[in-house]
Every structure is written in C-alpha cells, then in structure tokens.
Design an enzyme around this catalytic site. Sequence first.
Site, mmCIF file in Angstrom:
data_model
loop_
_atom_site.group_PDB
_atom_site.id
_atom_site.type_symbol
_atom_site.label_atom_id
_atom_site.label_comp_id
_atom_site.label_asym_id
_atom_site.label_seq_id
_atom_site.Cartn_x
_atom_site.Cartn_y
_atom_site.Cartn_z
ATOM 1 N N ARG A 53 0.792 -1.234 0.000
ATOM 2 C CA ARG A 53 0.000 0.000 0.000
ATOM 3 C C ARG A 53 0.830 1.293 0.000
ATOM 4 O O ARG A 53 0.370 2.330 0.479
ATOM 5 C CB ARG A 53 -0.944 0.047 1.206
ATOM 6 C CG ARG A 53 -2.026 -1.018 1.182
ATOM 7 C CD ARG A 53 -2.962 -0.833 -0.010
ATOM 8 N NE ARG A 53 -4.119 -1.687 0.120
ATOM 9 C CZ ARG A 53 -4.192 -2.941 -0.325
ATOM 10 N NH1 ARG A 53 -3.169 -3.467 -0.981
ATOM 11 N NH2 ARG A 53 -5.291 -3.649 -0.162
ATOM 12 N N CYS A 109 -10.712 0.232 3.097
ATOM 13 C CA CYS A 109 -10.200 -0.196 4.408
ATOM 14 C C CYS A 109 -9.589 1.005 5.130
ATOM 15 O O CYS A 109 -8.819 1.766 4.550
ATOM 16 C CB CYS A 109 -9.147 -1.283 4.243
ATOM 17 S SG CYS A 109 -9.875 -2.887 3.934
ATOM 18 N N GLU A 156 -4.737 3.383 6.751
ATOM 19 C CA GLU A 156 -4.528 3.138 5.327
ATOM 20 C C GLU A 156 -5.095 4.302 4.519
ATOM 21 O O GLU A 156 -4.527 4.715 3.511
ATOM 22 C CB GLU A 156 -5.191 1.833 4.888
ATOM 23 C CG GLU A 156 -4.536 1.274 3.637
ATOM 24 C CD GLU A 156 -5.485 0.841 2.552
ATOM 25 O OE1 GLU A 156 -5.452 1.458 1.473
ATOM 26 O OE2 GLU A 156 -6.244 -0.117 2.768
#
Length: 295
Positions: free
Chosen positions: A166, A214, A284
């Site tokens: 990520r 998320c 995130e």
Amino acid sequence: MNDLERHSIVRLKQYTTLRVGGRPLLYARPRGYSELTAVLRCCRERHLPVRIMGGGSNLLADDGDLPFAVIHIRSPGFCWIRPVAPATVRVGAGTVLPRLLAYCREAGLSGLEFLAGVPGTVGGALAGNAGAWGAAIGERFARAWALDETGNKVEVAADGMAFRYRSCDLGRRIIAEAELELAPCDPELISQRMACFAARKAQVHPTASASAGCVFKNPPEAPAGKLLDLCGMKGRRIGGAEVSRLHANFICNVAGATSQDVLELIAEMRDAVRRNYGMELELEVRHWSSTQEAA
Ligand code: EPU
C-alpha cells in the site's frame, strides 16, 4: 486564481467516496500537462502546499476550510488508454480503474482482474499500490511520466517506485501517465475472472455504501478487520459514521457524517485494538487535516 485569501467554492465531499471533505484554498482540475505545470508553478510561487486527488476513494479530508491547494487529476486530458505494444498499455493517470478493466477485458489483456470492483484512478492506485487478493498494481508497472513539484516532466522507471504494501517511493512527483505490462489472454476467461473477483468483493466489503475502503493497514500479525470485529466494533456509530456491519475495517457514511464523526470513530477503533491486543493500527486511508502542514 487571483484571490487566494478566499477558499474555493468546491467542497471535496463532492469528489470523495466517503462524501466528507471541506473547501481547499484552491481547487484545480488541469486539462493537460501545460495547465498542470502552470498550477504547480503558481502554487510554488505562492508557497501554497499542494495535495493531489485522483478518485478520492482512499481519502478522509477534514470539513471546513483546508489550508492547501487540491489538484484533481480527472479531466479528459488525463483519461485515456492506448496500446503501445501487443501486451503493454499506456494509460492516463485520471482513468478510472473500471474503465481500464473494461478495456483489458475487450482487448484480451490479463493481469489486472484482481482490481474488479475496486474504485479509484490509475494514478491513485499506483501511488498507493492498490491491491486485493494477494496481488497489487505495482507488479504490472513498467514506467510512468510524472511532474516533479517544479512542474518538470520526468520519466519514472520501475525501480524508481519501490512498491511496497500500500505504498511506494513516489514522493512529491505527480503521475500523469503510466505504462502497464499485461499478458495476452482469452477475453472470455478474463471476463469470468473479473466477475468472480467482483462478486467476492461484494460479499465481504460494503461496496454499496459510502466509504473510503479499508481504514487501517493490516498489521503483520492479523487482519485489522478481524481484530476490530473481535473487539465488537461492528455497528459502532458516532454521528453519521458507522463501522460497517459487514466488515469491521470499513467506516460507512450512513447519514451525513462529518470528518469529526469519522475521526472520533477511528480513535475508538484504535483504542479498542490497543487495549485488547496491544497493537497500534496504522491508517490506510490518507487523512488531509485542516491543521497539519502538507506532508
Ligand atoms: N474478518 C473478520 N471480520 C471482519 C472482517 C474481516 O473476521 O469484520 C476476517 C475475514 O473473515 C478474513 C480476514 O479477516 O479471514 C481478512 O479479511 P478480508 O478477506 O476481508 O481481507 P482484508 O485483509 O480485510 C484486504 C485488503 C483489501 C482487499 C482485500 C481482498 C488491506 C487493509 N485490505 O482486506 O483492500 O480488498 O484484502 O484481498 O490490506 C483497501 O485497500 O481499501 C481494501 C479494501
């Protein structure tokens, strides 16, 4: 762009999938390279911090007046797809993933099926190395063309991105277009794989609700969703923000949530995991704060 004392009339909530976000000091949607360069140089001359927005699908922007400029890479000048070799496509950074996937399906190019059902633009997906089901877009990256903060066009090679879970080493460069390496495959097979991934996603994620995906990264020990679920967070609500009843790592805007509602819920979720498991969850979603200096 003359009167930068007054904030833009654009509210970011119009463009974020969480439907939250206030007014940046300046909102620009450049039509191509030259306008993007001009906006970057203007912001630099005025010492105005700049934030880049793609699909707004991984973003929590504070409400109210925001002390930075937002450059939105979404105009048609950045939304296009071109084949450059039998299995290589060049794609504008503003192209949304569903459009790219539809192109790949029709052209018989495999490699991105795992992104079926994932919102966002190619630029945003590359910047955050978007992934699902054990794969990530960075694995298909060949090269990109970006603008540095002074507005100069630079080529970015694959080893210049250093993709990780990520994230990547893009820094302050702004991706304008990228080349992805795919593999020839039967369109019917690609179509089936995409349908399968999209169905899997719709079963486990609240795809029909307003969210930013998320909220936390998965710590190495266990998925954040599982930890939050075990802490009893599903359905916990503050104002208009609610932890999804389907997946505990999603916050849904169920009734006109404010950024404050979402931030308070995030703090509660973090506290619960800290108290019960001694783990620190890392965000995130990107948070654009109205008080922090631009990162
Ligand atoms: N789980 C629970 N309760 C929940 C949620 C999940 O027990 O409320 C359990 C699931 O049963 C499963 C495990 O936790 O055993 C993992 O859940 P899931 O398969 O939903 O995957 P995830 O780890 O929560 C990650 C990515 C998603 C990506 C999916 C699919 C992160 C933070 N999330 O989710 O990415 O779509 O895998 O591969 O890495 C995103 O980046 O925004 C995102 C949604």
